[in-house]
Design an enzyme around this catalytic site. Structure first.
Site, PDB file in Angstrom:
ATOM      1  N   ARG A 107       0.836  -1.213   0.000  1.00  0.00           N
ATOM      2  CA  ARG A 107       0.000   0.000   0.000  1.00  0.00           C
ATOM      3  C   ARG A 107       0.872   1.265   0.000  1.00  0.00           C
ATOM      4  O   ARG A 107       0.529   2.257   0.632  1.00  0.00           O
ATOM      5  CB  ARG A 107      -0.925   0.036   1.232  1.00  0.00           C
ATOM      6  CG  ARG A 107      -1.894  -1.117   1.332  1.00  0.00           C
ATOM      7  CD  ARG A 107      -2.937  -1.065   0.224  1.00  0.00           C
ATOM      8  NE  ARG A 107      -4.053  -1.948   0.495  1.00  0.00           N
ATOM      9  CZ  ARG A 107      -4.135  -3.219   0.134  1.00  0.00           C
ATOM     10  NH1 ARG A 107      -3.141  -3.770  -0.547  1.00  0.00           N
ATOM     11  NH2 ARG A 107      -5.210  -3.920   0.406  1.00  0.00           N
TER      12      ARG A 107
ATOM     13  N   GLU B  82      -5.191   3.295   6.353  1.00  0.00           N
ATOM     14  CA  GLU B  82      -4.664   3.245   4.979  1.00  0.00           C
ATOM     15  C   GLU B  82      -5.410   4.265   4.116  1.00  0.00           C
ATOM     16  O   GLU B  82      -4.943   4.655   3.059  1.00  0.00           O
ATOM     17  CB  GLU B  82      -4.747   1.829   4.398  1.00  0.00           C
ATOM     18  CG  GLU B  82      -6.054   1.488   3.746  1.00  0.00           C
ATOM     19  CD  GLU B  82      -5.925   0.466   2.633  1.00  0.00           C
ATOM     20  OE1 GLU B  82      -4.842  -0.052   2.377  1.00  0.00           O
ATOM     21  OE2 GLU B  82      -6.957   0.189   2.014  1.00  0.00           O
TER      22      GLU B  82
ATOM     23  N   SER C 193     -10.825  -1.347   3.140  1.00  0.00           N
ATOM     24  CA  SER C 193     -10.088  -1.479   4.406  1.00  0.00           C
ATOM     25  C   SER C 193      -9.744  -0.085   4.909  1.00  0.00           C
ATOM     26  O   SER C 193      -9.150   0.704   4.189  1.00  0.00           O
ATOM     27  CB  SER C 193      -8.772  -2.229   4.198  1.00  0.00           C
ATOM     28  OG  SER C 193      -9.007  -3.529   3.766  1.00  0.00           O
TER      29      SER C 193
HETATM   30  N1  EPU Z   1     -10.874 -11.942  10.460  1.00  0.00           N
HETATM   31  C1  EPU Z   1     -11.352 -12.039  11.737  1.00  0.00           C
HETATM   32  N2  EPU Z   1     -12.618 -11.590  11.994  1.00  0.00           N
HETATM   33  C2  EPU Z   1     -13.399 -11.068  11.008  1.00  0.00           C
HETATM   34  C3  EPU Z   1     -12.905 -10.969   9.695  1.00  0.00           C
HETATM   35  C4  EPU Z   1     -11.631 -11.415   9.436  1.00  0.00           C
HETATM   36  O1  EPU Z   1     -10.671 -12.524  12.643  1.00  0.00           O
HETATM   37  O2  EPU Z   1     -14.523 -10.683  11.322  1.00  0.00           O
HETATM   38  C5  EPU Z   1      -9.528 -12.454  10.178  1.00  0.00           C
HETATM   39  C6  EPU Z   1      -9.623 -13.780   9.468  1.00  0.00           C
HETATM   40  O3  EPU Z   1      -8.943 -14.712  10.259  1.00  0.00           O
HETATM   41  C7  EPU Z   1      -8.937 -13.567   8.158  1.00  0.00           C
HETATM   42  C8  EPU Z   1      -8.083 -12.340   8.437  1.00  0.00           C
HETATM   43  O4  EPU Z   1      -8.808 -11.568   9.375  1.00  0.00           O
HETATM   44  O5  EPU Z   1      -8.141 -14.653   7.828  1.00  0.00           O
HETATM   45  C9  EPU Z   1      -7.773 -11.544   7.205  1.00  0.00           C
HETATM   46  O6  EPU Z   1      -8.964 -11.128   6.551  1.00  0.00           O
HETATM   47  P1  EPU Z   1      -9.011 -10.933   4.957  1.00  0.00           P
HETATM   48  O7  EPU Z   1      -8.699 -12.203   4.299  1.00  0.00           O
HETATM   49  O8  EPU Z   1     -10.302 -10.275   4.593  1.00  0.00           O
HETATM   50  O9  EPU Z   1      -7.808  -9.987   4.618  1.00  0.00           O
HETATM   51  P2  EPU Z   1      -7.310  -8.637   5.255  1.00  0.00           P
HETATM   52  O10 EPU Z   1      -5.866  -8.798   5.538  1.00  0.00           O
HETATM   53  O11 EPU Z   1      -8.165  -8.233   6.399  1.00  0.00           O
HETATM   54  C10 EPU Z   1      -6.512  -7.548   3.029  1.00  0.00           C
HETATM   55  C11 EPU Z   1      -6.670  -6.262   2.283  1.00  0.00           C
HETATM   56  C12 EPU Z   1      -8.005  -6.233   1.546  1.00  0.00           C
HETATM   57  C13 EPU Z   1      -8.061  -7.410   0.586  1.00  0.00           C
HETATM   58  C14 EPU Z   1      -7.897  -8.703   1.406  1.00  0.00           C
HETATM   59  C15 EPU Z   1      -7.836  -9.921   0.519  1.00  0.00           C
HETATM   60  C16 EPU Z   1      -5.412  -4.627   3.576  1.00  0.00           C
HETATM   61  C17 EPU Z   1      -5.459  -3.421   4.455  1.00  0.00           C
HETATM   62  N3  EPU Z   1      -6.595  -5.137   3.203  1.00  0.00           N
HETATM   63  O12 EPU Z   1      -7.509  -7.587   4.046  1.00  0.00           O
HETATM   64  O13 EPU Z   1      -8.009  -5.037   0.765  1.00  0.00           O
HETATM   65  O14 EPU Z   1      -9.281  -7.449  -0.133  1.00  0.00           O
HETATM   66  O15 EPU Z   1      -6.643  -8.646   2.144  1.00  0.00           O
HETATM   67  O16 EPU Z   1      -6.625  -9.977  -0.123  1.00  0.00           O
HETATM   68  O17 EPU Z   1      -4.322  -5.080   3.227  1.00  0.00           O
HETATM   69  C18 EPU Z   1      -8.667  -2.760   0.777  1.00  0.00           C
HETATM   70  O18 EPU Z   1      -7.467  -2.483   0.796  1.00  0.00           O
HETATM   71  O19 EPU Z   1      -9.556  -1.873   0.759  1.00  0.00           O
HETATM   72  C19 EPU Z   1      -9.076  -4.161   0.828  1.00  0.00           C
HETATM   73  C20 EPU Z   1     -10.345  -4.550   0.949  1.00  0.00           C
END
Ligand code: EPU
Length: 358
Positions: free
Chosen positions: A168, A350, A242
């Site tokens: 990012r 972010e 995010s």
């Molecule tokens: N999780 C929880 N509780 C919840 C939801 C999620 O504990 O209610 C945990 C889960 O264990 C899950 C982990 O959080 O494995 C990660 O969640 P997710 O896979 O959605 O990925 P993220 O790291 O939270 C990032 C990006 C997203 C992108 C997803 C998928 C950032 C800041 N965000 O989210 O990007 O879609 O990975 O690759 O890096 C964005 O930047 O706007 C965005 C949506």
């Protein structure tokens, strides 16, 4: 020709949809427009200028931004030479929605952008923010970014290396970076199979397709389904995706985070679950902000019209269209305080925040 709107309403030009306006909105298509603008109206570029893409990663803290907002509305794609060895190169105008570029690429069977399906925003913003999802980052497909330097009033090109991409992050977001209005991005995609199915949920969504037959279009479709199951639809609920970054920290600080977390669980009388993180480069680890927000007990937090999205609490939403930037920031601070109390680390937004703190 560029267009100029004085005292423009920007509320509908951001996906958050919080009230916002600006002194002057200039919409341009290409380099010729920017050159003409600099010649005709240099005063519009000499003061404060903000370059707006699809407005999907920005929060206007003041309801009225006094400066000039520049927005690229050119949406063209043209093929360029130089894509040898199974590669294909395109010059894409910065105002094209990223998802339209993904659709174009997968329609041609090209690999590289399929995991970035359904991300809101435009190509210029994607090149600044280095958007990433499901194991891919936009920077992996970038060859060159073409912009117009708002101080020298000259065109300027940045090679992928000069863009200094990270998670990012890019040169365009670095404090003190030159003021650049991006008008096009050169991308390179591949005709050679390169499916990225490692991210949780993608392989499962494609369980009926043999791995050696899967197409870019099928991966894009799987990503759309996975996103729709956990993220708000920007056409229905306002948000900037995010809101916080996943913290990247040296592995050496993990024991301190672990200790803080364990004490927090004891105080709360809660089960102590192991920290969730991924190994990164150079001894760094990337912690999951969504997991920390969830486990620190922030689910259900709301301030005014702003709340956390139930299935992905990393996302702050404008739940019924009534949220102000003040509500969003109040919620941000409440989450930051709770996560810091639990894990001893500060989550960093972010989302780009513009204007005075409210
Ligand atoms: N999780 C929880 N509780 C919840 C939801 C999620 O504990 O209610 C945990 C889960 O264990 C899950 C982990 O959080 O494995 C990660 O969640 P997710 O896979 O959605 O990925 P993220 O790291 O939270 C990032 C990006 C997203 C992108 C997803 C998928 C950032 C800041 N965000 O989210 O990007 O879609 O990975 O690759 O890096 C964005 O930047 O706007 C965005 C949506």
């Amino acid at each position: 020709m560029y267009s100029v709107t004085h005292n423009a309403d920007l509320t509908k030009l951001t996906t958050f949809g919080t009230p916002a306006g600006c002194g002057c909105l200039v919409e341009y298509r290409d380099l010729d427009d920017l050159r003409r603008l600099a010649a005709d109206e240099p005063g519009l570029l000499s003061g404060e200028v903000f370059c707006l893409g699809g407005g999907s990663n920005v929060l206007f803290l003041d309801e009225f931004y006094r400066g000039t907002v520049l927005r690229c509305v050119g949406e063209g794609i043209s093929v360029v030479k130089g894509g040898e060895n199974g590669r294909a190169r395109f010059v894409v105008q910065a105002g094209l929605p990223l998802d339209a570029l993904v659709g174009y690429a997968v329609g041609k069977g090209l690999w590289g952008l399929e995991n970035l399906a359904a991300i809101p925003g435009r190509v210029g913003g994607a090149a600044v923010q280095n958007v990433g999802a499901y194991g891919a980052e936009f920077s992996q497909s970038v060859v060159k970014v073409n912009g117009f330097d708002l101080d020298t009033l000259q065109p300027v090109s940045f090679s992928k290396e000069e863009c200094a991409y990270g998670y990012r992050q890019s040169v365009f977001k670095t404090p003190g970076a030159p003021r650049i209005a991006i008008y096009e991005v050169e991308v390179e995609l591949s005709r050679v199979r390169a499916p990225r199915l490692g991210y949780a949920g993608i392989r499962e969504a494609l369980s009926d397709v043999p791995e050696d037959e899967v197409t870019p279009a099928q991966i894009a479709e799987a990503v759309r389904k996975v996103r729709a199951a956990k993220l708000p639809d920007p056409a229905v609920v306002g948000s900037a995706g995010s809101y916080f970054k996943n913290p990247v920290v040296p592995a050496a600080v993990l024991p301190a985070i672990e200790e803080s977390w364990e004490k927090f669980c004891t105080r709360q009388g809660a089960e102590h679950l192991s920290l969730q993180y991924h190994q990164g480069a150079d001894g760094a680890v990337k912690l999951s902000a969504a997991w920390m927000i969830d486990k620190a007990g922030c689910k259900g937090f709301a301030e005014g019209g702003a709340s956390l999205w139930p299935t992905q609490p990393l996302v702050i939403v404008n739940r019924d269209g009534t949220a102000t930037a003040g509500d969003v920031v109040a919620l941000q601070r409440r989450v930051q305080r709770r996560v810091e109390e639990a894990f001893g680390i500060l989550l960093w937004p972010e989302v780009v925040q513009l204007g005075e703190d409210c």
